[in-house]
Design an enzyme around this catalytic site. Structure first.
Site, PDB file in Angstrom:
ATOM      1  N   ARG A   1     -20.227  -4.750   6.132  1.00 34.17           N
ATOM      2  CA  ARG A   1     -18.641  -5.402   7.005  1.00 34.17           C
ATOM      3  C   ARG A   1     -17.596  -5.338   6.478  1.00 34.17           C
ATOM      4  NH1 ARG A   1     -20.502  -8.369   1.492  1.00 34.17           N
ATOM      5  NH2 ARG A   1     -19.057  -8.928  -0.041  1.00 34.17           N
TER       6      ARG A   1
ATOM      7  N   GLY B   1       2.357  -0.288 -12.323  1.00 32.18           N
ATOM      8  CA  GLY B   1       1.427   0.317 -11.381  1.00 32.18           C
ATOM      9  C   GLY B   1       1.929   0.318  -9.980  1.00 32.18           C
TER      10      GLY B   1
ATOM     11  N   GLY C   1       4.870  -0.054  -8.702  1.00 31.42           N
ATOM     12  CA  GLY C   1       5.842   0.869  -8.148  1.00 31.42           C
ATOM     13  C   GLY C   1       5.043   1.539  -7.337  1.00 31.42           C
TER      14      GLY C   1
ATOM     15  N   ARG D   1       2.325   0.849 -19.605  1.00 30.43           N
ATOM     16  CA  ARG D   1       3.226   0.160 -20.467  1.00 30.43           C
ATOM     17  C   ARG D   1       2.207  -1.018 -20.909  1.00 30.43           C
ATOM     18  NH1 ARG D   1       8.320   0.465 -18.309  1.00 30.43           N
ATOM     19  NH2 ARG D   1       9.684   2.330 -19.395  1.00 30.43           N
TER      20      ARG D   1
ATOM     21  N   ARG E   1     -12.718  -4.409   8.356  1.00 30.75           N
ATOM     22  CA  ARG E   1     -11.626  -4.558   7.684  1.00 30.75           C
ATOM     23  C   ARG E   1     -10.537  -3.244   7.609  1.00 30.75           C
ATOM     24  NH1 ARG E   1     -15.464  -8.950   4.074  1.00 30.75           N
ATOM     25  NH2 ARG E   1     -14.937 -10.131   5.576  1.00 30.75           N
TER      26      ARG E   1
ATOM     27  N   GLY F   1       5.425   2.656 -15.137  1.00 34.23           N
ATOM     28  CA  GLY F   1       4.997   1.403 -16.483  1.00 34.23           C
ATOM     29  C   GLY F   1       3.908   0.725 -15.520  1.00 34.23           C
TER      30      GLY F   1
ATOM     31  N   ASP G   1       5.778   8.743 -13.794  1.00 38.48           N
ATOM     32  CA  ASP G   1       6.669   8.740 -13.510  1.00 38.48           C
ATOM     33  C   ASP G   1       6.980   8.646 -15.091  1.00 38.48           C
ATOM     34  OD1 ASP G   1       6.319   6.369 -15.245  1.00 38.48           O
ATOM     35  OD2 ASP G   1       7.880   5.261 -13.367  1.00 38.48           O
ATOM     36  N   HIS G   2       8.387   8.739 -15.825  1.00 38.87           N
ATOM     37  CA  HIS G   2       8.634   8.540 -17.291  1.00 38.87           C
ATOM     38  C   HIS G   2       7.588   7.571 -18.273  1.00 38.87           C
ATOM     39  CE1 HIS G   2      11.969   5.940 -15.277  1.00 38.87           C
ATOM     40  NE2 HIS G   2      11.869   5.280 -16.508  1.00 38.87           N
TER      41      HIS G   2
ATOM     42  N   HIS H   1     -14.962  -2.176  -1.655  1.00 37.95           N
ATOM     43  CA  HIS H   1     -14.526  -3.257  -0.434  1.00 37.95           C
ATOM     44  C   HIS H   1     -13.472  -3.039  -0.020  1.00 37.95           C
ATOM     45  CE1 HIS H   1     -16.208  -7.629  -2.230  1.00 37.95           C
ATOM     46  NE2 HIS H   1     -17.122  -6.105  -2.229  1.00 37.95           N
ATOM     47  N   ASN H   2     -12.302  -1.902  -0.378  1.00 38.66           N
ATOM     48  CA  ASN H   2     -11.440  -1.958   0.582  1.00 38.66           C
ATOM     49  C   ASN H   2     -11.107  -0.072   0.968  1.00 38.66           C
ATOM     50  OD1 ASN H   2     -10.078  -4.281  -1.973  1.00 38.66           O
ATOM     51  ND2 ASN H   2      -9.848  -4.014   0.508  1.00 38.66           N
TER      52      ASN H   2
END
Length: 144
Positions: free
Chosen positions: A132, A68, A70, A109, A136, A66, A8-9, A98-99
């Site tokens: 593992r 991260g 949103g 910012r 998940r 700004g 964004d801006h 892990h994810n």
């Protein structure tokens, strides 16, 4: 690696700098906007990047606003996206290992450019740990 990037801006300046940095590092960047630092709405650009990732047009996505936060919330609304708001290299490594995070969300910012470059490097270089963690991540994906 092929990467969609957007901001964004508040994240525009770092987006431009990260495009140059990552291109120099050998990655192919798809700029999903915006084209200037004029005020804009982050969900519009989060959706563009997330959709590129979700349909397989790119390997990963990077979003900068700004904080991260949103961008992460908006990107995670797209099926198949596991967006992580990351403020350190350790978080970047764990988000991937892990994810199996596929979209990186950065603060333009509150985190300096050098740190965000290092975060990108770790995020892009780290593989999913499988093992593992796989069941998940499958449960996360099943929530779509």
């Amino acid at each position: 690696m092929r990467i969609a990037i957007g901001s964004d801006h508040a994240g525009f300046e770092q987006k431009q700098q990260l495009i140059a940095y990552l291109t120099h590092s050998g990655h192919e960047l798809i700029d999903c906007g915006p084209a200037s630092d004029d005020r804009c709405d982050y969900p519009d650009f989060a959706a563009k990047v997330a959709r590129e990732v979700s349909v397989g047009a790119v390997d990963r996505g990077i979003l900068i606003c700004g904080t991260g936060i949103g961008m992460s919330m908006a990107a995670n609304k797209v099926a198949g996206i596991r967006a992580a708001n990351v403020i350190s290299t350790e978080f970047a490594e764990l988000a991937r290992e892990h994810n199996n995070a596929n979209v990186l969300c950065l603060s333009g910012r509150f985190v300096d450019l050098l740190t965000n470059e290092e975060i990108c490097d770790v995020f892009l270089a780290t593989s999913f740990g499988e093992g593992r963690h796989a069941p998940r991540v499958a449960k996360i994906d099943a929530l779509d």
